[in-house]
Design a protein around this motif. Structure first.
Motif, PDB file in Angstrom:
ATOM      1  N   PRO A  60      93.418   6.038 -31.550  1.00  0.00           N
ATOM      2  CA  PRO A  60      92.414   6.646 -31.924  1.00  0.00           C
ATOM      3  C   PRO A  60      91.035   6.121 -31.231  1.00  0.00           C
ATOM      4  O   PRO A  60      90.932   4.897 -31.207  1.00  0.00           O
ATOM      5  N   ALA A  61      90.257   6.898 -30.724  1.00  0.00           N
ATOM      6  CA  ALA A  61      88.720   6.509 -30.451  1.00  0.00           C
ATOM      7  C   ALA A  61      88.117   5.599 -31.541  1.00  0.00           C
ATOM      8  O   ALA A  61      88.128   6.081 -32.450  1.00  0.00           O
ATOM      9  N   PRO A  62      87.310   4.791 -31.094  1.00  0.00           N
ATOM     10  CA  PRO A  62      86.489   4.121 -31.995  1.00  0.00           C
ATOM     11  C   PRO A  62      85.539   4.929 -32.805  1.00  0.00           C
ATOM     12  O   PRO A  62      85.080   5.755 -31.867  1.00  0.00           O
ATOM     13  N   GLN A  63      85.030   4.794 -33.769  1.00  0.00           N
ATOM     14  CA  GLN A  63      84.314   5.650 -34.512  1.00  0.00           C
ATOM     15  C   GLN A  63      83.223   4.759 -35.333  1.00  0.00           C
ATOM     16  O   GLN A  63      83.513   3.659 -35.747  1.00  0.00           O
ATOM     17  N   THR A  69      86.811   8.551 -41.609  1.00  0.00           N
ATOM     18  CA  THR A  69      87.352   9.191 -42.710  1.00  0.00           C
ATOM     19  C   THR A  69      87.504   8.342 -43.772  1.00  0.00           C
ATOM     20  O   THR A  69      88.023   7.352 -43.973  1.00  0.00           O
ATOM     21  N   PRO A  70      87.189   9.166 -45.111  1.00  0.00           N
ATOM     22  CA  PRO A  70      87.311   8.228 -46.246  1.00  0.00           C
ATOM     23  C   PRO A  70      88.560   7.821 -46.376  1.00  0.00           C
ATOM     24  O   PRO A  70      89.423   8.447 -46.279  1.00  0.00           O
ATOM     25  N   LEU A  71      88.607   6.661 -47.206  1.00  0.00           N
ATOM     26  CA  LEU A  71      89.910   6.283 -47.692  1.00  0.00           C
ATOM     27  C   LEU A  71      90.540   7.287 -48.596  1.00  0.00           C
ATOM     28  O   LEU A  71      89.806   7.935 -49.520  1.00  0.00           O
ATOM     29  N   LYS A  72      92.086   7.404 -48.523  1.00  0.00           N
ATOM     30  CA  LYS A  72      92.597   8.336 -49.275  1.00  0.00           C
ATOM     31  C   LYS A  72      92.722   7.834 -50.847  1.00  0.00           C
ATOM     32  O   LYS A  72      92.611   6.367 -51.013  1.00  0.00           O
ATOM     33  N   PRO A  73      92.783   8.674 -51.789  1.00  0.00           N
ATOM     34  CA  PRO A  73      92.983   8.165 -53.132  1.00  0.00           C
ATOM     35  C   PRO A  73      94.066   7.106 -53.415  1.00  0.00           C
ATOM     36  O   PRO A  73      95.137   7.577 -52.909  1.00  0.00           O
TER      37      PRO A  73
END
Length: 285
Positions: A60-63, A69-73
């Protein structure tokens, strides 16, 4: 080290003396290696391997932090569960009595304890966080881990088998080398650790020889960081795992095998730690 000194009746050399030399020496070595690593290799924007993987969509490209994307529960909880497992491993390692099974003559070996604890931690994570189990094999982390495991079983076991079969030849040869020039004992420790793949095995095999040669204990302690030479040949488990976990492709084994990503930092850290330890030992003792 403490046990070896105690066996030889050198009880005045204990954990405080070892820590007084090894902690500042190894910390200095790590800092030196980190500084040198800043000037090794290319920046990601100039690295052709990374740019090729990025263009192919393999990574994935750096963001920016705000667009990630927020962390998953359950992600944060799983991290704490893992840290608890690590703490238990350390606890069982420090207190062998906790590994003593009823009726057993000796404590359970640490590798078995680690396997039991980490498998239990993984199971608890799945139960508590309610993660979709069928998604786990699809993650890049698991794929890299499986490749690393295969590499460990192949390369590391092959090297360990060779050294185990020739240990009676290798260790005496290093001893003869150190008898001629005691200061080269650090090189002997390093070479032995490269071949034995174990700090503990190297220490147990060669440190008694250093004591027998009359090398002062404070200098043996200073040479202790040189038993970390298993990075030299890139077949050790943690090295293989690190290469596979680095999706950018910048951590790798070179064309000539020994020109791998860990060579320069490892040599710098080890040599600086030993030289610093020798200087500290000379000043303090």
């Amino acid at each position: 080290m403490i046990g070896l000194f105690a066996e030889k009746g050198m009880t005045q050399w204990g954990l405080p003396q070892i820590l007084m030399v090894c902690v500042p020496a190894t910390l200095t070595g790590v800092v030196a290696a980190a500084i040198v690593s800043m000037f090794v290799g290319k920046d990601l924007k100039d690295d052709p391997e990374y740019q090729a993987r990025l263009a192919a969509g393999q990574i994935p490209a750096p963001q920016a932090d705000t667009s990630r994307t927020p962390l998953k529960p359950g992600a944060r909880l799983s991290a704490f569960i893992f840290l608890a497992g690590v703490a238990l491993v350390v606890l069982f390692g420090f207190f062998p009595s906790l590994r003593q099974l009823p009726g057993a003559k000796s404590p359970l070996a640490m590798p078995i304890v680690i396997e039991i604890l980490m498998m239990s931690v993984a199971a608890i994570m799945l139960l508590v966080t309610k993660v979709a189990v069928d998604e786990v094999p699809k993650t890049a982390t698991l794929r890299a881990g499986v490749v690393a495991v295969i590499g460990i079983f192949g390369l590391a076991w092959l090297g360990d088998s060779f050294i185990a079969a020739n240990k009676d030849v290798i260790v005496p040869a290093i001893g003869d080398w150190a008898k001629v020039a005691p200061w080269t004992f650090a090189f002997g420790l390093f070479l032995a650790s490269v071949l034995l793949y174990s700090q503990a095995a190297t220490t147990r095999a060669l440190m008694p020889l250093g004591i027998a040669l009359g090398i002062p204990p404070q200098f043996l302690i200073a040479m202790f960081p040189s038993v970390n030479g298993y990075f030299f040949i890139p077949t050790y488990g943690s090295l293989i795992a690190a290469i596979n976990f680095d999706l950018s492709g910048t951590t790798k084994i070179g064309k000539y095998v020994l020109n791998h990503s860990f060579m320069i930092p490892g040599l710098v850290a080890t040599s600086v730690a030993v030289f610093t330890g020798l200087a500290i030992a000379r000043v303090i003792f």
